[in-house]
Design an enzyme around this catalytic site. Structure first.
Site, PDB file in Angstrom:
ATOM      1  N   ARG A 289       1.703 -10.936  10.475  1.00 54.84           N
ATOM      2  CA  ARG A 289       3.157 -10.317  10.503  1.00 54.84           C
ATOM      3  C   ARG A 289       4.322 -11.448   9.945  1.00 54.84           C
ATOM      4  NH1 ARG A 289       1.720  -5.992   9.576  1.00 54.84           N
ATOM      5  NH2 ARG A 289      -0.181  -7.149   9.461  1.00 54.84           N
TER       6      ARG A 289
ATOM      7  N   LYS B  46       0.790  -1.340  -0.031  1.00 54.57           N
ATOM      8  CA  LYS B  46      -0.077  -0.049  -0.161  1.00 54.57           C
ATOM      9  C   LYS B  46       0.678   1.103   0.099  1.00 54.57           C
ATOM     10  CE  LYS B  46      -0.662   0.184   5.092  1.00 54.57           C
ATOM     11  NZ  LYS B  46       0.024   1.306   5.436  1.00 54.57           N
ATOM     12  N   THR B  47       2.074   1.155   0.941  1.00 47.24           N
ATOM     13  CA  THR B  47       3.018   2.358   0.982  1.00 47.24           C
ATOM     14  C   THR B  47       3.434   2.672  -0.628  1.00 47.24           C
ATOM     15  OG1 THR B  47       3.455   1.943   3.038  1.00 47.24           O
ATOM     16  CG2 THR B  47       4.820   3.499   2.022  1.00 47.24           C
TER      17      THR B  47
ATOM     18  N   GLN C  18      -8.350  -5.074   9.004  1.00 47.04           N
ATOM     19  CA  GLN C  18      -7.093  -4.932  10.218  1.00 47.04           C
ATOM     20  C   GLN C  18      -7.576  -3.459  11.069  1.00 47.04           C
ATOM     21  OE1 GLN C  18      -2.835  -5.044   8.986  1.00 47.04           O
ATOM     22  NE2 GLN C  18      -3.662  -5.138   6.815  1.00 47.04           N
TER      23      GLN C  18
ATOM     24  N   ASP D 293      -3.751   7.191   4.449  1.00 48.15           N
ATOM     25  CA  ASP D 293      -3.301   5.857   4.613  1.00 48.15           C
ATOM     26  C   ASP D 293      -4.325   5.373   5.997  1.00 48.15           C
ATOM     27  OD1 ASP D 293      -1.815   3.777   4.624  1.00 48.15           O
ATOM     28  OD2 ASP D 293      -0.180   4.678   5.777  1.00 48.15           O
ATOM     29  N   GLU D 294      -4.248   4.008   6.119  1.00 47.35           N
ATOM     30  CA  GLU D 294      -4.957   3.500   7.125  1.00 47.35           C
ATOM     31  C   GLU D 294      -6.308   4.089   7.438  1.00 47.35           C
ATOM     32  OE1 GLU D 294      -3.617   0.854   8.224  1.00 47.35           O
ATOM     33  OE2 GLU D 294      -1.154   0.918   8.375  1.00 47.35           O
TER      34      GLU D 294
END
Length: 665
Positions: free
Chosen positions: A594, A30-31, A244, A213-214
């Site tokens: 993770r 995503k970044t 998430q 973002d997020e």
């Protein structure tokens, strides 16, 4: 530039026909999408950097994003590009428009320890949990736009009435100090934009394209801020993952992601489902688990990283045995695979679960870091001394003034400070400057005025010498003059006071050495301290095992992960209702995703509570994982020996051979 992206990422970057929601699964890049989109807007679409804002939640994420955009646009001037946290953006808006809300542009920002002090004084309480509950309640009221008057009106219990009264007095105190808290940095810009349409138009014209973002972590306040800034133009890309969303407890609302379709009927949705982090097996377990949640957006993560190791479910006898077996497994895995300590993470639902693991790691001399631990510069005693240094460097720093003048206590209390704060607010000057105005002598009691003048003149004297004299000598003189060591021993038990004074001595020693080595004055050293938090994370990460809560691990990745304490009443947390169970399941999902290559999930058959042993049940989430991808070990009913005796002997022989082999760099 776009060639480095997969087809779906490329579509997300180049889509400019109306608002876009990018549903970005864990580890799906995503970044990369956000940074490439910023570069695309500037290079291909003619946007000026100053007209673009990328907004995220943490300084770390903003710094990473800024660095990556810099790499993509090496030969392009990106001056004015806004890549910041919500709070930084809010601060910039408030600084520019302060007068419209009756603040001076140099208003002060109080952190949680500053506000903690105010809550303690207003409630006349030293009960940490009570103050924490109060802070949380008032923070939630601000995020939901509940005014002190509405809070008093809606209060349906004695506790709620008490909190609402303190909320009202707290806001008056902040206003008197010309200060805002962290929640105000988002809350007040929304108030500003609703009350002053001309200010809103100014910022809409300035920020012509927004990337967020997020998005699943936004609260009502952040949601409204973005909606106001985006307006009808809706030049907007939001990136998020409903799987998430794990911050409902601090006001985040997953509904914000789902409401986008109502807000923007032309919303285009793109899903990033290719994961670049984990093995297929880890993703299969994660997908299977999260499918037990109700879904608005279906998503299925996949990877071409190969099948990977089976997921190990380990049943330990008790908490001590769990810590022992996890640390032993970690050490033998490291030895066998010649990995680094930093390749491993031990993740847990609650902080108290880390203790047994810390003891085991220390016993085995394994280096480790604990996330969320207090930074040295966040310790109260270091902040006390830093407040004096900040005030010497900048007398307009009101929070530093308040902290320094009240620590150690010198007969100046809240009443004097409120009078001084009100006067400074009316005159639009700092508290320090206000103290020297003739009118103030008539506003406060003679004894308090005398103490106030003693303090301010002392600061002035040190400031006059701060650029000329040795930094080390001035620091020693400062500590002697404020009598900080005596105050520590008077206000804390001896062991605590000794530990705090040792920290102060370490800090002063570090400052002296640094000032001498860099040939810097006291004033220049204060700026060095201010930069430290910005520079944190630039140093190389230590080679150490990471101990972290599941919440703090979000956004991180490790080759090998151990999730511990996977039991009912721990994960999921006890007394969770249906909605909370879904959030707990998302938390387990975050933990699983993770892991890059190997994953072990462990639980205990019993745990010690006080002197009693309490039987434990494995988490329901383990049952929700696909049986054929799991291998059971330890005291589980389905556990089978993972290796035969011959295989074990063979493995041992290989390890011995490895030991005897010379190590090449």
């Amino acid at each position: 530039m776009l060639n480095k992206l997969n087809a779906v990422q490329r579509e997300a970057v180049t889509h400019l026909d109306g608002p876009l929601l990018v549903l970005a699964g864990a580890g799906s890049g995503k970044t990369r999408v956000i940074t490439h989109k910023i570069a695309y807007l500037i290079e291909q679409c003619g946007y000026e950097p100053r007209n673009i804002a990328a907004i995220t939640f943490t300084n770390k994420a903003a710094n990473e994003m800024r660095a990556r955009v810099g790499d993509l646009l090496k030969n392009t001037n990106t001056k004015g590009l806004v890549v910041s946290t919500f709070h930084s953006l809010g601060m910039n808006i408030l600084r520019a428009e302060a007068k419209l809300l009756g603040y001076k542009p140099q208003f002060s920002i109080f952190d949680s320890s500053d506000t903690w002090k105010i809550f303690g004084e207003l409630s006349n309480s030293a009960d940490k949990q009570e103050i924490r509950d109060m802070q949380t309640q008032i923070s939630n009221w601000k995020s939901a736009f509940v005014s002190p008057e509405q809070a008093i009106q809606n209060a349906d219990s004695d506790e709620a009435k008490m909190h609402a009264r303190i909320y009202s007095r707290y806001q008056e105190t902040l206003r008197a100090y010309q200060a805002v808290d962290f929640d105000d940095l988002i809350h007040l810009p929304v108030v500003l934009f609703k009350q002053h349409p001309e200010a809103l138009l100014r910022w809409q014209l300035k920020l012509r394209y927004l990337l967020v973002d997020e998005y699943q972590d936004t609260n009502d306040c952040q949601y409204q801020l973005i909606k106001l800034l985006a307006d009808m133009r809706a030049a907007l890309t939001v990136v998020g993952d409903d799987d998430q969303a794990i911050y409902a407890w601090r006001g985040a609302s997953i509904a914000n992601l789902h409401n986008l379709r109502d807000d923007y009927p032309k919303l285009h949705v793109i899903k990033l489902e290719q994961n670049y982090r984990s093995s297929q097996r880890i993703l299969k377990v994660a997908n299977h688990l999260i499918n037990h949640n109700t879904k608005v957006f279906e998503k299925n993560l996949w990877s071409d990283h190969g099948i990977g190791d089976a997921i190990r479910i380990y049943a330990a006898r008790d908490d001590e045995h769990e810590a022992e077996s996890v640390v032993m497994k970690l050490m033998s895995h490291k030895f066998e695979h010649r990995t680094k300590y930093s390749d491993y993470a031990i993740l847990y639902r609650s902080n108290h679960l880390s203790r047994a693991f810390e003891e085991q790691l220390r016993a085995q001399r394994v280096p480790y870091t604990v996330s969320g631990g207090t930074s040295f510069f966040d310790r109260a005693e270091i902040k006390d001394i830093t407040a004096y240094l900040r005030l010497i460097a900048n007398p307009d720093d009101d929070p530093a003034f308040i902290r320094a003048i009240t620590t150690p206590k010198r007969g100046i209390g809240n009443t004097t400070l409120e009078k001084l704060g009100s006067y400074a607010g009316e005159r639009h000057i700092s508290l320090f400057e206000a103290a020297f105005e003739a009118q103030v002598e008539h506003e406060v009691q003679p004894r308090q005025y005398e103490e106030l003048m003693l303090f301010c003149n002392f600061i002035n004297r040190i400031q006059d010498r701060a650029d000329k004299e040795s930094c080390g000598e001035l620091l020693d003189e400062l500590l002697r003059a404020i009598n900080y060591e005596t105050w520590l021993y008077d206000s804390h038990d001896p062991r605590q006071a000794e530990s705090k004074w040792k920290n102060v001595e370490d800090f002063i020693g570090w400052l002296k050495r640094k000032a001498e080595a860099d040939e810097k004055s006291l004033i220049a050293m204060v700026q060095t301290i201010a930069l430290i938090n910005m520079l944190e994370g630039k140093d190389q990460e230590p080679d150490a095992v990471s101990l972290s809560t599941l919440h703090a691990a979000k956004g991180l990745e490790f080759p090998h992960v151990f999730i511990i304490g996977a039991e009912e009443d721990i994960l999921p947390f006890r007394d969770s209702d249906e909605k909370q169970i879904e959030e707990e399941r998302r938390l387990m999902y975050v933990g699983i995703t993770r892991a890059e290559r190997s994953l072990q999930i462990s639980y205990c058959n019993r745990r010690k509570r006080g002197k009693d042993w309490i039987p434990c049940e494995p988490s329901r989430f383990i049952e929700e994982m696909p049986e054929d991808e799991l291998v059971y070990a330890g005291g589980h009913a389905d556990a089978v020996p993972t290796v035969t005796k011959n295989e074990g002997m063979d493995k041992l022989a290989k390890l011995k051979a490895m030991l005897n082999k010379p190590v090449t760099e």
